[in-house]
Design a protein around this motif. Structure first.
Motif, short mmCIF file in Angstrom:
data_model
loop_
_atom_site.label_atom_id
_atom_site.label_comp_id
_atom_site.label_asym_id
_atom_site.label_seq_id
_atom_site.Cartn_x
_atom_site.Cartn_y
_atom_site.Cartn_z
N LEU A 129 6.32 -6.48 -6.39
CA LEU A 129 5.26 -6.05 -6.63
C LEU A 129 5.50 -5.54 -8.11
N ARG A 130 6.83 -5.14 -8.51
CA ARG A 130 6.76 -4.79 -10.04
C ARG A 130 7.02 -5.98 -10.81
N ALA A 131 7.18 -7.12 -10.24
CA ALA A 131 7.25 -8.54 -10.97
C ALA A 131 5.92 -9.25 -11.22
N ALA A 132 4.95 -8.67 -10.41
CA ALA A 132 3.99 -9.35 -10.54
C ALA A 132 3.03 -9.07 -11.79
N THR A 133 3.04 -9.94 -12.59
CA THR A 133 2.16 -9.97 -13.83
C THR A 133 1.11 -10.73 -13.80
N ALA A 134 0.35 -11.29 -12.74
CA ALA A 134 -0.81 -11.86 -12.50
C ALA A 134 -1.09 -11.78 -11.27
N MET A 135 -2.55 -11.86 -11.17
CA MET A 135 -2.99 -11.72 -9.62
C MET A 135 -2.41 -12.46 -8.49
N ARG A 136 -2.41 -13.83 -8.79
CA ARG A 136 -1.63 -14.55 -7.52
C ARG A 136 -0.51 -13.93 -6.98
N PRO A 137 0.62 -13.80 -8.00
CA PRO A 137 1.85 -13.22 -7.19
C PRO A 137 1.59 -11.60 -6.74
N ALA A 138 0.84 -10.86 -7.29
CA ALA A 138 0.29 -9.60 -6.80
C ALA A 138 -0.31 -9.68 -5.52
N ARG A 139 -1.24 -10.57 -5.39
CA ARG A 139 -1.64 -10.89 -3.84
C ARG A 139 -0.90 -11.15 -2.98
N SER A 140 0.11 -12.06 -3.38
CA SER A 140 1.07 -12.46 -2.24
C SER A 140 2.05 -11.49 -2.01
N ALA A 141 2.62 -10.58 -3.04
CA ALA A 141 3.29 -9.50 -2.56
C ALA A 141 2.45 -8.40 -1.92
N ALA A 142 1.13 -8.05 -2.15
CA ALA A 142 0.43 -7.14 -1.74
C ALA A 142 0.30 -7.49 -0.10
N SER A 143 0.28 -8.63 0.22
CA SER A 143 0.02 -9.14 1.48
C SER A 143 0.98 -8.60 2.61
N MET A 144 2.20 -8.34 1.96
CA MET A 144 3.25 -8.06 2.93
C MET A 144 3.54 -6.60 3.15
N LEU A 163 3.34 1.15 -10.77
CA LEU A 163 3.22 -0.27 -10.66
C LEU A 163 2.48 -0.90 -11.54
N PRO A 164 2.74 -2.43 -11.71
CA PRO A 164 1.82 -2.99 -12.87
C PRO A 164 0.37 -3.11 -12.26
N GLY A 165 -0.35 -3.21 -13.29
CA GLY A 165 -1.98 -3.19 -12.99
C GLY A 165 -2.12 -4.17 -11.99
N HIS A 166 -1.85 -5.20 -11.92
CA HIS A 166 -2.24 -6.39 -11.13
C HIS A 166 -1.90 -5.97 -9.57
N ALA A 167 -0.68 -5.53 -9.59
CA ALA A 167 -0.19 -5.16 -8.17
C ALA A 167 -1.36 -3.90 -7.60
N ARG A 168 -1.36 -2.96 -8.56
CA ARG A 168 -2.36 -1.55 -8.17
C ARG A 168 -3.63 -2.33 -7.58
N TRP A 169 -4.03 -3.09 -8.33
CA TRP A 169 -5.45 -3.88 -8.11
C TRP A 169 -5.38 -4.64 -6.73
N ALA A 170 -4.44 -5.42 -6.61
CA ALA A 170 -4.20 -6.22 -5.11
C ALA A 170 -4.05 -5.16 -3.94
N LEU A 171 -3.32 -4.02 -4.46
CA LEU A 171 -3.26 -3.12 -3.19
C LEU A 171 -4.28 -2.27 -2.81
N SER A 172 -4.94 -2.18 -4.09
CA SER A 172 -6.40 -1.15 -3.83
C SER A 172 -7.33 -1.80 -3.11
N VAL A 173 -7.44 -3.09 -3.23
CA VAL A 173 -8.63 -3.85 -2.44
C VAL A 173 -8.04 -4.24 -0.92
N ARG A 174 -6.92 -3.87 -0.46
CA ARG A 174 -6.72 -3.77 0.72
C ARG A 174 -7.52 -2.71 1.64
N PRO A 175 -8.12 -3.14 2.69
CA PRO A 175 -9.06 -2.16 3.51
C PRO A 175 -8.09 -0.98 4.13
#
Length: 279
Positions: A129-144, A163-175
Motif C-alpha cells: 500500500l505504501r509503494a502504490a503511486t498509481a491507482m492500479r497497484p493501489a487497487r491490487s494491494a487494497a484487494s488483499m 498512506l499515499p493518496g491512491h492507496a487511501r482512495w482504493a481502500l475507501s471505495v471498498r464497501p
C-alpha cells in the motif's frame, strides 16, 4: 417487460410495517398475493436477478452464514475481493472470528482463488500500500485487505504515517472499509463522489430514505428480512413512522401507492407521502 414481482416485493416490505390484520385487508383490496411460504427460497431467487449496491452484499456477508455467502459469491455485483473472502471463510460479522465453513456446493464448483499480487508477496500488505503511486497497484494491494484484523492493521499503519493518496482512495471505495477508517482518511468532494459511485451506503436507514427509485430500493430491502436481518431493522425503523402516518390501514392510500409505484422515480418517503396525500 415490467417486472411485477419487484412491485409486489416493494409493497410487501411496506405492508410488513403495519398491523398484520390490516395488511391482510390491504392485500385483498389491492389484489396483492399473500406472503410466500418459503420466503428464504424466494429471496435467494430474487437476489440473483436484483442489482444491489455493493454495501448490501457486505450486509449479507455480515450474517456469517455459509449459504448466504455462497449467494453473494454468485451475485453479479460481487467483486473478486468478496469472492476471495468467501472462499477463505473470512468472517464479516462484528466480534466474530473465523474461519467460517464454506458452502459445500460452492467449495466443489468454485474456481481456484486468484493468486496473491506479487507486490503484496514481496512487500507485505502495508508495504504494498505504501509503494502504490498509481491507482492500479493501489487497487491490487487494497484487494488483499480481508477481514477485521487486516483493516485494523491498515488503520494503525495510516495513523503511524499516512498512506499515499491512491492507496487511501482504493481502500475507501471498498464497501467493507470501516466508516471510522474512511473518516480517518479525510474527505474531499471528488473522493466522496467516488465512494458513492462504488455503491457504498451510509447504512440501511439512509438508503431507505434518500435513495431511489422507490420500487428498486424497497425491493432490495424486502430481501433483508431473510438475507440481512440485523441490518434491515434500521430501514424499517426509518420508514415505519411515515407508513403509519401517511398510509396506516387506509386501503385507498395503499391502492394509490400500488398504482404509482411502477413509474415513481422519487424516494420511498416521497412515494409514501404522495400516496397518502392523493388518497
Amino acid at each position: 417487460m415490467h417486472d411485477s414481482s419487484k412491485d409486489q416485493r416493494a409493497v410487501g416490505f411496506l405492508l410488513g410495517l403495519i398491523d398484520a390484520d390490516a395488511a391482510a385487508r390491504v392485500r385483498r383490496r389491492i389484489g396483492a398475493p399473500p406472503a410466500r411460504g418459503n420466503e428464504r427460497r424466494a429471496a435467494y431467487a430474487a437476489l440473483k436477478l436484483t442489482p444491489v449496491p455493493s454495501s448490501v452484499l457486505v450486509w449479507i456477508l455480515e450474517e456469517d452464514d455459509p449459504k448466504l455467502n455462497a449467494a453473494v459469491y454468485a451475485h453479479g455485483s460481487a467483486d473478486p475481493t468478496m469472492r476471495r473472502a468467501v472462499l477463505r471463510g473470512v468472517p464479516f460479522g462484528p466480534g466474530r472470528t473465523g474461519p467460517l465453513p464454506v458452502d459445500t456446493v460452492l467449495r466443489k464448483h468454485a474456481p481456484d482463488e486468484p493468486p496473491v499480487p506479487q507486490s503484496v508477496v514481496a512487500r507485505g500488505l502495508v508495504g504494498a500500500l505504501r509503494a502504490a503511486t498509481a491507482m492500479r497497484p493501489a487497487r491490487s494491494a487494497a484487494s488483499m485487505v480481508l477481514g477485521h484484523r487486516d483493516w485494523q492493521t491498515v488503520a494503525a499503519a495510516d495513523r503511524e504515517r499516512p498512506l499515499p493518496g491512491h492507496a487511501r482512495w482504493a481502500l475507501s471505495v471498498r464497501p467493507d472499509c470501516p466508516p471510522a477508517l474512511r473518516a480517518q482518511f479525510g474527505s474531499h468532494p471528488k473522493f466522496d463522489h467516488r465512494v458513492r459511485q462504488a455503491g457504498v451506503l451510509a447504512g440501511p436507514g439512509p438508503y431507505a430514505t434518500a435513495h431511489g427509485p422507490a420500487a428498486q430500493v424497497l425491493k432490495v430491502l424486502s430481501l433483508g428480512r431473510v438475507m440481512f436481518p440485523a441490518r434491515v431493522r434500521g430501514a424499517e425503523d426509518a420508514l415505519r413512522p411515515l407508513v403509519r402516518e401517511h398510509l396506516g390501514d387506509r386501503e385507498e392510500a395503499w391502492a394509490v401507492l400500488a398504482q404509482l409505484l411502477d413509474t415513481f422515480h422519487g424516494t420511498a418517503p416521497e412515494l409514501i407521502m404522495t400516496s397518502g396525500a392523493i388518497a
